[in-house]
Scaffold this motif. Structure first.
Motif, PDB file in Angstrom:
ATOM      1  N   LYS A 270       0.841  -1.201   0.000  1.00 27.08           N
ATOM      2  CA  LYS A 270       0.000   0.000   0.000  1.00 27.08           C
ATOM      3  C   LYS A 270       0.879   1.255   0.000  1.00 27.08           C
ATOM      4  N   PRO A 271       0.363   2.362  -0.534  1.00 22.58           N
ATOM      5  CA  PRO A 271       1.162   3.595  -0.614  1.00 22.58           C
ATOM      6  C   PRO A 271       1.438   4.186   0.763  1.00 22.58           C
ATOM      7  N   VAL A 272       2.618   4.774   0.901  1.00 18.14           N
ATOM      8  CA  VAL A 272       3.001   5.363   2.187  1.00 18.14           C
ATOM      9  C   VAL A 272       2.077   6.517   2.569  1.00 18.14           C
ATOM     10  N   ALA A 273       1.447   7.129   1.574  1.00 14.34           N
ATOM     11  CA  ALA A 273       0.565   8.262   1.853  1.00 14.34           C
ATOM     12  C   ALA A 273      -0.557   7.889   2.813  1.00 14.34           C
ATOM     13  N   GLU A 274      -0.931   6.619   2.847  1.00 17.39           N
ATOM     14  CA  GLU A 274      -2.014   6.176   3.721  1.00 17.39           C
ATOM     15  C   GLU A 274      -1.575   6.064   5.185  1.00 17.39           C
ATOM     16  N   TYR A 275      -0.281   5.993   5.427  1.00 14.39           N
ATOM     17  CA  TYR A 275       0.209   5.714   6.776  1.00 14.39           C
ATOM     18  C   TYR A 275       1.173   6.765   7.337  1.00 14.39           C
ATOM     19  N   MET A 276       1.701   7.610   6.488  1.00 16.74           N
ATOM     20  CA  MET A 276       2.716   8.572   6.936  1.00 16.74           C
ATOM     21  C   MET A 276       2.113   9.615   7.884  1.00 16.74           C
ATOM     22  N   THR A 277       2.990  10.283   8.632  1.00 18.27           N
ATOM     23  CA  THR A 277       2.586  11.427   9.450  1.00 18.27           C
ATOM     24  C   THR A 277       2.563  12.642   8.543  1.00 18.27           C
ATOM     25  N   ARG A 278       1.376  13.180   8.323  1.00 20.23           N
ATOM     26  CA  ARG A 278       1.266  14.322   7.415  1.00 20.23           C
ATOM     27  C   ARG A 278       1.676  15.628   8.110  1.00 20.23           C
ATOM     28  N   ASN A 279       2.260  16.509   7.304  1.00 20.59           N
ATOM     29  CA  ASN A 279       2.679  17.834   7.796  1.00 20.59           C
ATOM     30  C   ASN A 279       3.449  17.736   9.111  1.00 20.59           C
ATOM     31  N   PRO A 280       4.533  16.981   9.121  1.00 20.33           N
ATOM     32  CA  PRO A 280       5.301  16.803  10.363  1.00 20.33           C
ATOM     33  C   PRO A 280       6.008  18.093  10.788  1.00 20.33           C
ATOM     34  N   ILE A 281       6.375  18.148  12.060  1.00 18.16           N
ATOM     35  CA  ILE A 281       7.218  19.242  12.554  1.00 18.16           C
ATOM     36  C   ILE A 281       8.550  19.155  11.808  1.00 18.16           C
ATOM     37  N   THR A 282       9.064  20.316  11.370  1.00 14.92           N
ATOM     38  CA  THR A 282      10.318  20.335  10.610  1.00 14.92           C
ATOM     39  C   THR A 282      11.302  21.327  11.206  1.00 14.92           C
ATOM     40  N   ALA A 283      12.569  21.174  10.838  1.00 13.78           N
ATOM     41  CA  ALA A 283      13.606  22.139  11.207  1.00 13.78           C
ATOM     42  C   ALA A 283      14.149  22.754   9.933  1.00 13.78           C
ATOM     43  N   ASN A 284      14.332  24.062   9.952  1.00 18.13           N
ATOM     44  CA  ASN A 284      14.952  24.722   8.812  1.00 18.13           C
ATOM     45  C   ASN A 284      16.449  24.473   8.824  1.00 18.13           C
ATOM     46  N   ILE A 285      17.035  24.341   7.676  1.00 19.18           N
ATOM     47  CA  ILE A 285      18.457  24.034   7.550  1.00 19.18           C
ATOM     48  C   ILE A 285      19.332  25.086   8.241  1.00 19.18           C
ATOM     49  N   GLU A 286      18.825  26.333   8.376  1.00 15.00           N
ATOM     50  CA  GLU A 286      19.606  27.410   8.975  1.00 15.00           C
ATOM     51  C   GLU A 286      19.262  27.641  10.450  1.00 15.00           C
ATOM     52  N   ALA A 287      18.364  26.826  11.021  1.00  7.97           N
ATOM     53  CA  ALA A 287      17.993  26.990  12.429  1.00  7.97           C
ATOM     54  C   ALA A 287      19.177  26.665  13.335  1.00  7.97           C
ATOM     55  N   SER A 288      19.192  27.258  14.531  1.00  8.54           N
ATOM     56  CA  SER A 288      20.280  26.989  15.478  1.00  8.54           C
ATOM     57  C   SER A 288      20.038  25.679  16.205  1.00  8.54           C
ATOM     58  N   ALA A 289      21.108  25.158  16.792  1.00  9.98           N
ATOM     59  CA  ALA A 289      20.985  23.929  17.579  1.00  9.98           C
ATOM     60  C   ALA A 289      20.022  24.143  18.739  1.00  9.98           C
ATOM     61  N   ALA A 290      20.090  25.312  19.384  1.00  9.42           N
ATOM     62  CA  ALA A 290      19.212  25.596  20.531  1.00  9.42           C
ATOM     63  C   ALA A 290      17.750  25.588  20.113  1.00  9.42           C
ATOM     64  N   GLU A 291      17.440  26.233  18.998  1.00  3.97           N
ATOM     65  CA  GLU A 291      16.058  26.252  18.508  1.00  3.97           C
ATOM     66  C   GLU A 291      15.559  24.843  18.215  1.00  3.97           C
ATOM     67  N   THR A 292      16.439  24.035  17.636  1.00  8.25           N
ATOM     68  CA  THR A 292      16.037  22.696  17.225  1.00  8.25           C
ATOM     69  C   THR A 292      15.834  21.776  18.419  1.00  8.25           C
ATOM     70  N   VAL A 293      16.714  21.884  19.413  1.00 10.88           N
ATOM     71  CA  VAL A 293      16.545  21.077  20.625  1.00 10.88           C
ATOM     72  C   VAL A 293      15.229  21.438  21.304  1.00 10.88           C
ATOM     73  N   ASP A 294      14.936  22.732  21.370  1.00  8.65           N
ATOM     74  CA  ASP A 294      13.672  23.171  21.967  1.00  8.65           C
ATOM     75  C   ASP A 294      12.489  22.611  21.188  1.00  8.65           C
ATOM     76  N   LEU A 295      12.604  22.586  19.869  1.00  6.46           N
ATOM     77  CA  LEU A 295      11.547  22.066  19.012  1.00  6.46           C
ATOM     78  C   LEU A 295      11.305  20.578  19.262  1.00  6.46           C
ATOM     79  N   MET A 296      12.382  19.840  19.515  1.00  7.95           N
ATOM     80  CA  MET A 296      12.274  18.399  19.684  1.00  7.95           C
ATOM     81  C   MET A 296      11.870  17.982  21.096  1.00  7.95           C
ATOM     82  N   GLU A 297      12.272  18.773  22.090  1.00  9.73           N
ATOM     83  CA  GLU A 297      12.076  18.339  23.474  1.00  9.73           C
ATOM     84  C   GLU A 297      10.964  19.066  24.217  1.00  9.73           C
TER      85      GLU A 297
END
Length: 329
Positions: A270-297
């Motif tokens: 079956k296609p992954v579209a049926e099971y994937m997490t849509r519109n997931p939380i993302t990190a921008n390539i230029e984001a800082s480590a601090a911003e990203t850790v806060d986003l994840m935790e």
């Protein structure tokens, strides 16, 4: 310490310190909400020179910390020992500078002796003291009172409660200035490039991911294709994109395990579209480590795998919490 009663009394004394000092800090709320604190904030905000902090003994040690905090948070500040100031170091203080004088009694001889010079040079004085009727409080442009009833020291002699209150007032002033000056994390990073904190503020997501490892599938691809990608790349996830190459979803190892537990034999086709997490939380390539850790935790459920996207929302890789930890080791 083999005497249980002695240990009990010693621990009780330590608890008393925590209780009394926390109560003293709590009483400072009324001071911080008062007009004198607002006046002190305005003097420091408007200062075009340097904020000099002067004191003696334990109060002086607190002054050193306050000066260090103000400086790292965008308000240039220097500590001078009151005794050294009286023997030549007053020459560092120029017209336009602000002086914060710290003395619990407000009568410390070396501190009081500074008042004449500072008044002659028209340096605004902010006093941190416990006695509103003291020489220091009366001479100051602004007096911030500690409202300390007694020292938590078992003998009521060693400065404990008073120095904690002094430190809290200094931190409160620094925090207020951070907001008033719109001091940002990127500004802090410029003054603090070293250590773990400096790395967290200056490192970018681009420094922590391998952009050659960017497992990607289209929505029409099957779960079987996802299994292959997960095994091939071994980074915990696969980015799912639309026909234009923009991220639309994420499939992780955990997602696949849960799917397989509840699935029949035909699920892999079956296609992954049926099971994937849509519109997931993302990190921008230029984001800082601090911003990203806060986003994840800083959320109800921690994120361990994060899609990384460019300005056009196209995936450029996957960031794991492990990558952040490894990057700083």
């Amino acid at each position: 310490m083999n005497d249980p009663d002695l240990v009990k009394r010693a621990i009780a004394s330590a608890v008393k310190v925590a209780v009394e000092e926390s109560e003293a800090v709590g009483r400072l709320e009324s001071v911080i909400r008062s007009q004198p604190f607002s006046d002190a904030l305005a003097l420091c905000f408007d200062c075009k020179g340097i904020i000099y902090i002067l004191g003696m003994g334990k109060s002086g040690l607190v002054g050193q910390k306050i000066a260090a905090t103000l400086t790292s948070a965008g308000t240039p500040s220097v500590y001078i020992h009151a005794g050294d100031a009286l023997h030549g170091d007053l020459g560092a203080i120029r017209p336009g500078d602000v002086a914060i004088l710290i003395s619990k009694s407000g009568q410390t001889k070396e501190v009081v002796q500074l008042i004449g010079f500072l008044n002659d040079q028209k340096n605004p004085i902010i006093a941190i003291t416990n006695d509103e009727n003291s020489s220091l409080a009366k001479a100051a442009r602004v007096a911030l009172l500690l409202h300390v009833k007694s020292e938590a020291c078992p003998m009521n002699l060693a400065p404990m409660t008073s120095t904690t209150a002094m430190l809290a007032l200094g931190d409160a002033l620094a925090a207020a200035l951070i907001v008033a000056k719109n001091f940002r994390p990127e500004n802090f990073a410029r003054f603090h490039p070293g250590g773990k904190l400096g790395w967290m503020l200056t490192a970018k997501v681009s420094d922590m991911i391998d952009q050659t490892k960017n497992p990607t599938l289209k929505e029409k691809d099957t779960l079987r294709n996802a299994v292959v990608k997960l095994v091939e790349y071994r980074i915990g996830g696969v980015n799912i994109v639309d026909e234009g190459g923009r991220l639309t979803g994420l499939m992780t190892d955990g997602d696949l395990k849960r799917i397989m537990v509840d699935s029949d034999g035909e699920t892999l086709d079956k296609p992954v579209a049926e099971y994937m997490t849509r519109n997931p939380i993302t990190a921008n390539i230029e984001a800082s480590a601090a911003e990203t850790v806060d986003l994840m935790e800083n959320r109800k459920s921690q994120i361990y795998v994060l899609p990384v996207v460019d300005k056009d929302h196209r995936p450029v890789g996957i960031l794991r919490l492990h990558d952040i930890i490894r990057s700083h080791m």
